[in-house]
Design an enzyme around this catalytic site. Sequence first.
Site, PDB file in Angstrom:
ATOM      1  N   SER A   9       0.838  -1.197   0.000  1.00 13.41           N
ATOM      2  CA  SER A   9       0.000   0.000   0.000  1.00 13.41           C
ATOM      3  C   SER A   9       0.874   1.250   0.000  1.00 13.41           C
ATOM      4  O   SER A   9       2.052   1.217   0.371  1.00 13.41           O
ATOM      5  CB  SER A   9      -0.913   0.012   1.227  1.00 13.41           C
ATOM      6  OG  SER A   9      -0.160   0.258   2.402  1.00 13.41           O
ATOM      7  N   ARG A 149     -13.535   0.703   4.133  1.00 13.46           N
ATOM      8  CA  ARG A 149     -12.284  -0.045   4.102  1.00 13.46           C
ATOM      9  C   ARG A 149     -11.493   0.330   2.855  1.00 13.46           C
ATOM     10  O   ARG A 149     -11.939   1.105   2.020  1.00 13.46           O
ATOM     11  CB  ARG A 149     -12.566  -1.551   4.128  1.00 13.46           C
ATOM     12  CG  ARG A 149     -13.417  -1.966   5.323  1.00 13.46           C
ATOM     13  CD  ARG A 149     -13.344  -3.448   5.578  1.00 13.46           C
ATOM     14  NE  ARG A 149     -14.273  -3.839   6.622  1.00 13.46           N
ATOM     15  CZ  ARG A 149     -14.063  -3.659   7.908  1.00 13.46           C
ATOM     16  NH1 ARG A 149     -12.947  -3.087   8.310  1.00 13.46           N
ATOM     17  NH2 ARG A 149     -14.956  -4.028   8.802  1.00 13.46           N
ATOM     18  N   ASN A 151      -7.290   1.052   1.119  1.00 14.25           N
ATOM     19  CA  ASN A 151      -6.123   1.857   1.464  1.00 14.25           C
ATOM     20  C   ASN A 151      -6.513   3.332   1.545  1.00 14.25           C
ATOM     21  O   ASN A 151      -7.640   3.716   1.217  1.00 14.25           O
ATOM     22  CB  ASN A 151      -4.977   1.619   0.476  1.00 14.25           C
ATOM     23  CG  ASN A 151      -5.350   1.988  -0.952  1.00 14.25           C
ATOM     24  OD1 ASN A 151      -6.120   2.911  -1.181  1.00 14.25           O
ATOM     25  ND2 ASN A 151      -4.799   1.265  -1.918  1.00 14.25           N
ATOM     26  N   VAL A 152      -5.578   4.164   1.983  1.00 12.10           N
ATOM     27  CA  VAL A 152      -5.914   5.565   2.269  1.00 12.10           C
ATOM     28  C   VAL A 152      -6.438   6.303   1.037  1.00 12.10           C
ATOM     29  O   VAL A 152      -7.501   6.941   1.096  1.00 12.10           O
ATOM     30  CB  VAL A 152      -4.705   6.295   2.897  1.00 12.10           C
ATOM     31  CG1 VAL A 152      -4.966   7.799   2.971  1.00 12.10           C
ATOM     32  CG2 VAL A 152      -4.425   5.740   4.291  1.00 12.10           C
ATOM     33  N   THR A 154      -7.942   5.216  -1.548  1.00 13.37           N
ATOM     34  CA  THR A 154      -9.269   4.693  -1.877  1.00 13.37           C
ATOM     35  C   THR A 154     -10.328   5.276  -0.953  1.00 13.37           C
ATOM     36  O   THR A 154     -11.419   5.676  -1.388  1.00 13.37           O
ATOM     37  CB  THR A 154      -9.275   3.155  -1.770  1.00 13.37           C
ATOM     38  OG1 THR A 154      -8.357   2.618  -2.722  1.00 13.37           O
ATOM     39  CG2 THR A 154     -10.666   2.594  -2.033  1.00 13.37           C
ATOM     40  N   ARG A 155     -10.018   5.349   0.330  1.00 15.29           N
ATOM     41  CA  ARG A 155     -10.977   5.906   1.290  1.00 15.29           C
ATOM     42  C   ARG A 155     -11.240   7.384   1.004  1.00 15.29           C
ATOM     43  O   ARG A 155     -12.380   7.849   1.080  1.00 15.29           O
ATOM     44  CB  ARG A 155     -10.450   5.747   2.715  1.00 15.29           C
ATOM     45  CG  ARG A 155     -10.278   4.309   3.152  1.00 15.29           C
ATOM     46  CD  ARG A 155      -9.873   4.234   4.610  1.00 15.29           C
ATOM     47  NE  ARG A 155      -9.377   2.914   4.966  1.00 15.29           N
ATOM     48  CZ  ARG A 155      -9.233   2.470   6.203  1.00 15.29           C
ATOM     49  NH1 ARG A 155      -9.558   3.252   7.214  1.00 15.29           N
ATOM     50  NH2 ARG A 155      -8.765   1.269   6.450  1.00 15.29           N
ATOM     51  N   CYS A 253      -8.241  -4.926  17.438  1.00 18.97           N
ATOM     52  CA  CYS A 253      -9.061  -4.003  16.648  1.00 18.97           C
ATOM     53  C   CYS A 253     -10.506  -3.923  17.131  1.00 18.97           C
ATOM     54  O   CYS A 253     -11.198  -2.950  16.859  1.00 18.97           O
ATOM     55  CB  CYS A 253      -9.053  -4.427  15.180  1.00 18.97           C
ATOM     56  SG  CYS A 253      -7.441  -4.290  14.389  1.00 18.97           S
TER      57      CYS A 253
END
Length: 555
Positions: A9, A149, A151-152, A154-155, A253
């Site tokens: 990532s 959810r 990767n950054v 994508t978010r 988590c």
Amino acid sequence: MFRIATRGSDLALAQTEYIQARLESLGYKTEQLIVKTTGDVNLAPFALASGDERKGLFTKEIEDALLAGEADIAVHSYKDLPSVSVPELMIAAIPQRLDSRDYFIFKKKDQVSDTFPYIRADARIGTSSVRRRSQLLHLLPALQVMELRGNVPTRVRRLFEEGGPEGILLSGAGVQRLIEQKRFVEEQLLEQLAIMPVDVETLVPAPAQGTLAVQCRVADSAARDALAKLHDSSLAEILSVERGVLAALEGGCHLPLGIQAHAQDGFVEASVYLGKEFLKTRYPYTVQFTRRHAEPAVLREFLIAELKDASTPLYVFGKKDRMQSLSDSHTEARCIGVIETRPLLDKLPELPDQTVVGCFSADAVRLIEKLDARWFKNPTFVWGVPGEKTAEMLLQRGVRSQQIVIGDDGTGAGLARSLLAARESRLVGRRIVGLSAAAGREEFYDLITAVGLLPERVEAYATEAIEIPASTIASIQDDAFLIFGSPSSFHAFAASLDRVKRDWSKGWRICSIGKTTSEAIRLYSQERGVAHLSEPYMTAVEPDYDRMIKELLAK
């Protein structure tokens, strides 16, 4: 050549490149080994996994590469590592901590407020974090929290999709790294975004958030020696508080736990949040608090005990009459009278209109009520009080709110600062009279005098210590909470300890009512060389015994 295992990532690569640069600056050669984890390939198992299993979805294959000798070093976000380590592996370096706060990200055009959450109160907020979901809904129940959810980048892009979130929460350190390396999101999207750090008092970060953990094999002395040059031992000691609490709660988590510790002026302070969703705690409700201690290891154990142990004994020390009333309402606490107050006046002085009255305690209010309640009816008086409780007593006796000036931190010095901030309207041309205990509130009189004004001290009452029986001192368990309501009550207890020659237990959790009491404890620690007393475990700004007792008893 050190082979460094990493996920592929953008954030993982940015973190790995930072470690590579640090090692190469020391003369070591490195290369990347990109490893696909179960979580990278398929997020479906995430919803079914719990705790450390979730974290393992993003770390297991990387650790397997280390164990198989395919890689020498692995770089992780420390907050993503399971709380229980593989025995053959070790964290050999914790090199730095960037901003540990959460960052709230939203489109600039959606902003409607200057305070969190900045956008509308019932907006859709995207996060996959149980901790963030818990804190958001505890703070702002109207928010719609949706799963998010990926990767950054994508978010972040989801903010621009129909039906997507209107705001997202991300780790500030990750945002910083990606923006610096131009891996965050496309420039034309970045220009449309507001990126706001959220203070720790609002959202408490995850344990070890903002920190990297660099892993290697225990048996690999070459990697261990190289990574030792990157290690920050002071930071590691601080993080042991956060990770230790996480491990003790057997969490990962799935745990709605926020905890951030930091060193400050010779002690360690920890901010803690634990949501009511977690059932293996003595608290039946969501809690958020701050605790302190001079020693990180002791603070860690105190926090674990406070969150888990429902049987911790509680002792309260204060004025005799107040302790008697508290005993009636809090039977689980041992309330011990260690001081008595004795009035020194049978008549109050005649005061002209426009007088500023420094009223420092409930005792002073009650004395005025007994000797000359007309003071409360004078609309020209200005009343200076250290905190809300004393102000409330004045309001109940007819003083108007606009006549009252409240100190900024519960101390005499805080009251002086508040009065001086309104000097022209509140002090100039007025007589200033303070009703206090004999030789009390020196800091108030000193600060007022320092600016050329002449406050008058009226010694209204005296405080006398009550000797605590030796049997009572001997019965106090070594792991107890001790609450002190004033400097006088603390010193009375300390004198009784001296009489029976008992040392201050390192297991006692010292709690103070008011900052003046905390300062008295610190000064005693310095004068007597009792290092573990240098910072009270808990300090309540307002003189509210009931609130502190209920919090510590989880009522």
